[in-house]
Design a protein around this motif. Structure first.
Motif, mmCIF file in Angstrom:
data_model
loop_
_atom_site.group_PDB
_atom_site.id
_atom_site.type_symbol
_atom_site.label_atom_id
_atom_site.label_comp_id
_atom_site.label_asym_id
_atom_site.label_seq_id
_atom_site.Cartn_x
_atom_site.Cartn_y
_atom_site.Cartn_z
ATOM 1 N N LYS A 61 0.751 -1.088 0.148
ATOM 2 C CA LYS A 61 0.036 -0.038 -0.021
ATOM 3 C C LYS A 61 0.865 1.259 -0.048
ATOM 4 C CE LYS A 61 -3.939 -2.188 0.303
ATOM 5 N NZ LYS A 61 -4.989 -2.276 -0.951
ATOM 6 N N SER A 62 0.122 2.346 -0.538
ATOM 7 C CA SER A 62 1.207 3.692 -0.228
ATOM 8 C C SER A 62 0.147 4.658 -0.174
ATOM 9 C CB SER A 62 1.666 3.570 -1.640
ATOM 10 O OG SER A 62 2.224 5.106 -1.851
ATOM 11 N N THR A 63 0.763 5.492 0.626
ATOM 12 C CA THR A 63 -0.069 6.990 1.061
ATOM 13 C C THR A 63 0.643 8.184 1.206
ATOM 14 O OG1 THR A 63 -1.860 7.635 2.653
ATOM 15 C CG2 THR A 63 -0.008 6.399 3.452
ATOM 16 N N SER A 64 0.166 9.373 1.075
ATOM 17 C CA SER A 64 0.729 10.572 1.145
ATOM 18 C C SER A 64 0.033 11.182 2.290
ATOM 19 C CB SER A 64 0.659 11.330 -0.042
ATOM 20 O OG SER A 64 -0.705 11.866 -0.474
ATOM 21 N N GLN A 65 -0.835 10.529 2.850
ATOM 22 C CA GLN A 65 -1.767 11.093 3.941
ATOM 23 C C GLN A 65 -0.646 11.118 5.140
ATOM 24 O OE1 GLN A 65 -5.052 9.112 4.913
ATOM 25 N NE2 GLN A 65 -5.913 9.298 2.797
ATOM 26 N N PRO A 102 5.848 11.575 -0.153
ATOM 27 C CA PRO A 102 5.307 13.062 0.030
ATOM 28 C C PRO A 102 3.920 13.439 -0.907
ATOM 29 C CG PRO A 102 7.836 12.829 -0.528
ATOM 30 C CD PRO A 102 7.008 11.605 -0.812
ATOM 31 N N GLU A 103 3.447 14.579 -0.477
ATOM 32 C CA GLU A 103 2.170 14.753 -1.051
ATOM 33 C C GLU A 103 2.438 15.132 -2.571
ATOM 34 O OE1 GLU A 103 -1.459 17.699 -0.212
ATOM 35 O OE2 GLU A 103 -0.737 16.828 1.398
ATOM 36 N N SER A 106 6.518 15.550 -7.379
ATOM 37 C CA SER A 106 7.807 16.237 -7.715
ATOM 38 C C SER A 106 8.806 15.887 -6.759
ATOM 39 C CB SER A 106 7.710 17.646 -8.214
ATOM 40 O OG SER A 106 7.320 18.241 -7.460
ATOM 41 N N ASP A 107 8.380 15.701 -5.304
ATOM 42 C CA ASP A 107 9.029 15.425 -4.379
ATOM 43 C C ASP A 107 9.491 13.864 -3.853
ATOM 44 O OD1 ASP A 107 9.227 18.186 -3.853
ATOM 45 O OD2 ASP A 107 7.387 18.013 -2.307
ATOM 46 N N TRP A 108 8.807 13.012 -4.877
ATOM 47 C CA TRP A 108 9.128 11.650 -4.381
ATOM 48 C C TRP A 108 10.606 11.013 -4.799
ATOM 49 C CZ3 TRP A 108 4.306 8.767 -6.981
ATOM 50 C CH2 TRP A 108 3.015 9.241 -6.343
ATOM 51 N N LEU A 109 11.020 11.763 -5.656
ATOM 52 C CA LEU A 109 12.617 11.248 -6.106
ATOM 53 C C LEU A 109 13.341 12.257 -6.493
ATOM 54 C CD1 LEU A 109 13.175 8.340 -8.600
ATOM 55 C CD2 LEU A 109 13.915 10.637 -9.261
ATOM 56 N N SER A 110 14.604 12.255 -5.913
ATOM 57 C CA SER A 110 15.592 13.131 -6.548
ATOM 58 C C SER A 110 16.823 12.428 -6.983
ATOM 59 C CB SER A 110 16.080 13.848 -5.324
ATOM 60 O OG SER A 110 16.720 13.324 -4.212
ATOM 61 N N LYS A 119 11.905 9.372 -1.929
ATOM 62 C CA LYS A 119 11.478 9.908 -0.821
ATOM 63 C C LYS A 119 10.347 9.117 0.190
ATOM 64 C CE LYS A 119 14.352 13.304 -1.314
ATOM 65 N NZ LYS A 119 14.075 14.474 -1.855
ATOM 66 N N ARG A 120 10.835 9.221 1.351
ATOM 67 C CA ARG A 120 9.893 8.779 2.532
ATOM 68 C C ARG A 120 10.301 7.403 2.700
ATOM 69 N NH1 ARG A 120 5.884 12.760 3.443
ATOM 70 N NH2 ARG A 120 6.942 14.685 3.468
ATOM 71 N N CYS A 121 9.566 6.442 3.193
ATOM 72 C CA CYS A 121 9.975 5.197 3.666
ATOM 73 C C CYS A 121 8.641 4.325 3.658
ATOM 74 C CB CYS A 121 10.171 5.385 5.317
ATOM 75 S SG CYS A 121 11.217 4.010 5.946
ATOM 76 N N GLY A 122 9.329 2.959 3.648
ATOM 77 C CA GLY A 122 8.226 2.007 3.875
ATOM 78 C C GLY A 122 8.311 1.014 5.164
ATOM 79 N N TYR A 123 7.232 0.704 5.621
ATOM 80 C CA TYR A 123 7.203 -0.162 6.825
ATOM 81 C C TYR A 123 6.215 -1.329 6.762
ATOM 82 C CZ TYR A 123 8.304 4.662 8.489
ATOM 83 O OH TYR A 123 8.895 5.818 8.772
ATOM 84 N N TRP A 124 6.691 -2.392 7.568
ATOM 85 C CA TRP A 124 6.096 -3.868 7.238
ATOM 86 C C TRP A 124 5.326 -4.044 8.663
ATOM 87 C CZ3 TRP A 124 7.219 -7.979 10.630
ATOM 88 C CH2 TRP A 124 8.515 -7.899 11.253
ATOM 89 N N LEU A 125 4.309 -5.153 8.423
ATOM 90 C CA LEU A 125 3.676 -5.552 9.451
ATOM 91 C C LEU A 125 3.053 -6.925 9.182
ATOM 92 C CD1 LEU A 125 2.028 -4.931 12.287
ATOM 93 C CD2 LEU A 125 0.138 -3.908 10.705
ATOM 94 N N SER A 126 3.060 -7.577 10.016
ATOM 95 C CA SER A 126 2.260 -8.810 10.233
ATOM 96 C C SER A 126 1.032 -8.897 10.878
ATOM 97 C CB SER A 126 3.185 -10.096 10.714
ATOM 98 O OG SER A 126 2.496 -11.286 10.848
ATOM 99 N N LEU A 127 0.028 -9.390 10.147
ATOM 100 C CA LEU A 127 -1.348 -9.307 10.833
ATOM 101 C C LEU A 127 -1.582 -10.495 11.174
ATOM 102 C CD1 LEU A 127 -2.929 -6.576 8.613
ATOM 103 C CD2 LEU A 127 -2.346 -6.298 11.174
#
Length: 167
Positions: A61-65, A102-103, A106-110, A119-127
């Motif tokens: 999943k992905s979010t800019s929220q 990022p929202e 144009s800020d997602w990649l440099s 830009k930003r980060c991914g996180y993992w979770l086991s449900l």
């Protein structure tokens, strides 16, 4: 291309980059599997701790929220995806990966000649084993911020799977 499709593609690129850096392979799911809540499968080519081809499935999943809190990520997940990921004894382990972007697109990649930065980060979770809920639409899941989906974290996850540990 819609913004949601861009976010989805970018989140796959993030997961591909982490997986490739760890020396593993990522195979995107076919449409049939995606309907079952599986977006991709991450596999160790060859053996790990005498286990041949250890692997796990992921829902990406992905979010800019603004979902980042002091110690966790609070992500709103559909009950359909929650139910698919909370199976008590899946044949193949399953994880949720949430990539924050990022929202502004144009800020997602440099990029320079020397580096590329996503830009930003991914996180993992086991449900796995989480309880059923009465809500029929969404549930907010909490992911510890220490659960960064990085090459080292991926290697640790895969080592745990290879020895039969439950995530």
């Amino acid at each position: 291309m819609s913004l949601n499709t861009q976010k989805e593609d970018f989140s796959y690129a993030y997961v591909y980059a982490v997986t490739a850096t760890a020396g593993y392979s990522l195979q995107a799911a076919t449409r049939r599997l995606d309907d079952s809540g599986i977006d991709a499968t991450i596999t160790v080519p060859g053996k790990l701790n005498s286990k041949r081809l250890p692997r796990f499935d992921v829902q990406i999943k992905s979010t800019s929220q603004d979902v980042k809190r002091e110690t966790s990520i609070k992500y709103r997940l559909s009950v359909k995806n929650y139910d698919e990921l909370r199976e008590d004894d899946p044949f193949v382990p399953q994880l949720l990966i949430v990539v924050l972007v990022p929202e502004e697109v144009s800020d997602w990649l440099s990029q320079t000649e020397e580096s590329i930065s996503l830009k930003r980060c991914g996180y993992w979770l086991s449900l796995r084993g989480q309880p059923a809920i009465d809500n029929k639409t969404n549930i907010t899941v909490e992911i510890k911020r220490q659960n960064i989906f990085s090459p080292d974290a991926l290697k640790t996850i895969m080592s745990r799977i290879a020895v039969g540990e439950t995530l």
